[in-house]
Design an enzyme around this catalytic site. Structure first.
Site, PDB file in Angstrom:
ATOM      1  N   PRO A   9       0.787  -1.226   0.000  1.00  0.00           N
ATOM      2  CA  PRO A   9       0.000   0.000   0.000  1.00  0.00           C
ATOM      3  C   PRO A   9       0.826   1.285   0.000  1.00  0.00           C
ATOM      4  O   PRO A   9       1.817   1.406   0.721  1.00  0.00           O
ATOM      5  CB  PRO A   9      -0.829  -0.101   1.288  1.00  0.00           C
ATOM      6  N   ASN A  10       0.369   2.201  -0.814  1.00  0.00           N
ATOM      7  CA  ASN A  10       0.906   3.576  -0.921  1.00  0.00           C
ATOM      8  C   ASN A  10       2.239   3.680  -1.659  1.00  0.00           C
ATOM      9  O   ASN A  10       2.719   4.788  -1.888  1.00  0.00           O
ATOM     10  CB  ASN A  10       1.022   4.243   0.464  1.00  0.00           C
ATOM     11  N   ARG A  17       4.627  12.780  -1.781  1.00  0.00           N
ATOM     12  CA  ARG A  17       4.883  13.450  -0.499  1.00  0.00           C
ATOM     13  C   ARG A  17       6.046  12.748   0.202  1.00  0.00           C
ATOM     14  O   ARG A  17       6.510  11.705  -0.233  1.00  0.00           O
ATOM     15  CB  ARG A  17       3.632  13.386   0.388  1.00  0.00           C
ATOM     16  N   TYR A  22      11.264   9.020   1.562  1.00  0.00           N
ATOM     17  CA  TYR A  22      11.204   8.025   0.482  1.00  0.00           C
ATOM     18  C   TYR A  22      11.910   8.459  -0.803  1.00  0.00           C
ATOM     19  O   TYR A  22      11.923   7.720  -1.780  1.00  0.00           O
ATOM     20  CB  TYR A  22       9.735   7.678   0.171  1.00  0.00           C
ATOM     21  N   ASN A  73       8.147  -5.496  -1.171  1.00  0.00           N
ATOM     22  CA  ASN A  73       8.068  -4.394  -0.210  1.00  0.00           C
ATOM     23  C   ASN A  73       6.614  -4.347   0.243  1.00  0.00           C
ATOM     24  O   ASN A  73       5.772  -3.744  -0.434  1.00  0.00           O
ATOM     25  CB  ASN A  73       8.487  -3.071  -0.844  1.00  0.00           C
ATOM     26  N   ALA A  76       3.302  -0.867   4.675  1.00  0.00           N
ATOM     27  CA  ALA A  76       2.803  -0.903   6.062  1.00  0.00           C
ATOM     28  C   ALA A  76       2.415  -2.313   6.505  1.00  0.00           C
ATOM     29  O   ALA A  76       2.483  -2.639   7.701  1.00  0.00           O
ATOM     30  CB  ALA A  76       1.622   0.043   6.209  1.00  0.00           C
ATOM     31  N   GLU A  97      13.197  -9.092   0.927  1.00  0.00           N
ATOM     32  CA  GLU A  97      12.380  -7.970   1.412  1.00  0.00           C
ATOM     33  C   GLU A  97      13.146  -6.670   1.151  1.00  0.00           C
ATOM     34  O   GLU A  97      14.349  -6.604   1.407  1.00  0.00           O
ATOM     35  CB  GLU A  97      12.169  -8.166   2.922  1.00  0.00           C
ATOM     36  N   HIS A  99      12.977  -2.367   1.765  1.00  0.00           N
ATOM     37  CA  HIS A  99      12.373  -1.137   2.287  1.00  0.00           C
ATOM     38  C   HIS A  99      13.165   0.042   1.762  1.00  0.00           C
ATOM     39  O   HIS A  99      14.393   0.078   1.895  1.00  0.00           O
ATOM     40  CB  HIS A  99      12.318  -1.138   3.818  1.00  0.00           C
ATOM     41  N   ARG A 106      13.475   4.418  12.377  1.00  0.00           N
ATOM     42  CA  ARG A 106      12.171   5.106  12.379  1.00  0.00           C
ATOM     43  C   ARG A 106      11.364   4.695  13.621  1.00  0.00           C
ATOM     44  O   ARG A 106      11.949   4.257  14.598  1.00  0.00           O
ATOM     45  CB  ARG A 106      11.439   4.814  11.062  1.00  0.00           C
TER      46      ARG A 106
HETATM   47  O1  CA2 Z   1      10.533   2.123   3.527  1.00  0.00           O
HETATM   48  C1  CA2 Z   1       9.687   1.426   2.956  1.00  0.00           C
HETATM   49  O2  CA2 Z   1       9.837   0.979   1.816  1.00  0.00           O
HETATM   50  C2  CA2 Z   1       8.352   1.134   3.655  1.00  0.00           C
HETATM   51  O3  CA2 Z   1       7.979  -0.200   3.350  1.00  0.00           O
HETATM   52  C3  CA2 Z   1       7.360   2.132   3.064  1.00  0.00           C
HETATM   53  C4  CA2 Z   1       5.991   2.109   3.720  1.00  0.00           C
HETATM   54  C5  CA2 Z   1       6.095   2.146   5.243  1.00  0.00           C
HETATM   55  O4  CA2 Z   1       4.827   1.952   5.827  1.00  0.00           O
HETATM   56  C6  CA2 Z   1       7.059   1.087   5.781  1.00  0.00           C
HETATM   57  O5  CA2 Z   1       7.152   1.195   7.188  1.00  0.00           O
HETATM   58  C7  CA2 Z   1       8.429   1.245   5.167  1.00  0.00           C
HETATM   59  C8  CA2 Z   1       5.157   3.299   3.202  1.00  0.00           C
HETATM   60  C9  CA2 Z   1       4.918   3.264   1.691  1.00  0.00           C
HETATM   61  C10 CA2 Z   1       4.902   4.599   1.032  1.00  0.00           C
HETATM   62  O6  CA2 Z   1       4.160   5.567   1.762  1.00  0.00           O
HETATM   63  C11 CA2 Z   1       4.123   6.851   1.292  1.00  0.00           C
HETATM   64  C12 CA2 Z   1       3.720   7.822   2.200  1.00  0.00           C
HETATM   65  C13 CA2 Z   1       3.654   9.140   1.821  1.00  0.00           C
HETATM   66  C14 CA2 Z   1       3.959   9.504   0.511  1.00  0.00           C
HETATM   67  C15 CA2 Z   1       4.329   8.537  -0.404  1.00  0.00           C
HETATM   68  C16 CA2 Z   1       4.409   7.201  -0.018  1.00  0.00           C
END
Ligand code: CA2
Length: 142
Positions: A9-10, A17, A22, A73, A76, A97, A99, A106
């Site tokens: 997700p995301n 953002r 990221y 990946n 969340a 895996e 990240h 974090r």
């Molecule tokens: O660092 C990573 O790749 C994560 O898997 C990214 C996830 C996060 O929940 C993990 O703890 C670590 C989040 C995905 C992307 O989220 C965004 C948030 C705001 C703007 C763009 C992407």
């Protein structure tokens, strides 16, 4: 060799953002990178992204018999999903895996990775290059 890259997700919102966490690259940049890696390494790299846990489980199950390795990946769901862990264990496909961010530095809630318990390697904090490193590791290992 056929590798499936799975993003949770995301990840499709990359670049929109939080560039400090990221990076500035977009999801479309990630897709271009994966195509370039496939070409450079002369392998098949397919990708699947979903914001839905069950769809990610279905993609892992669907990889059985088709893919030699998985790069995942789970975003969340890394920190919550026993269903994804169980699916990875069920298929038994060598999985790395990834990240993008340095999750070790974090929040406390990001310190557990269920999916990682079924993975042969974890790459963290390398930005999008982590995907290239993960694919390279699978090529060298399996
Ligand atoms: O660092 C990573 O790749 C994560 O898997 C990214 C996830 C996060 O929940 C993990 O703890 C670590 C989040 C995905 C992307 O989220 C965004 C948030 C705001 C703007 C763009 C992407």
């Amino acid at each position: 060799m056929k590798i499936l890259v799975i993003n949770g997700p995301n990840i499709n919102m990359l670049g929109v953002r939080e560039p400090d966490i990221y990076g500035k690259n977009s999801f479309s940049d990630l897709l271009s990178l994966l195509r370039k890696i496939a070409e450079d390494e002369n392998i098949t790299v397919d990708q699947f992204q979903s914001n839905h846990e069950g769809a990610l489980v279905d993609a892992i199950q669907g990889a059985l018999g088709t893919y030699d390795g998985i790069v995942i990946n789970p975003a969340a769901y890394t920190h919550t999903s026993i269903a994804i862990l169980d699916a990875l264990k069920a298929v038994g496909i060598p999985t790395v895996e990834v990240h993008i961010s340095d999750v070790d530095n974090r929040e406390d809630f990001r310190q557990i990775s269920y999916a990682g318990m079924a993975c042969i390697k974890t790459i963290k904090g390398q930005g999008l290059d982590g995907y290239r490193q993960a694919i390279r590791f699978l090529i060298d290992t399996i």
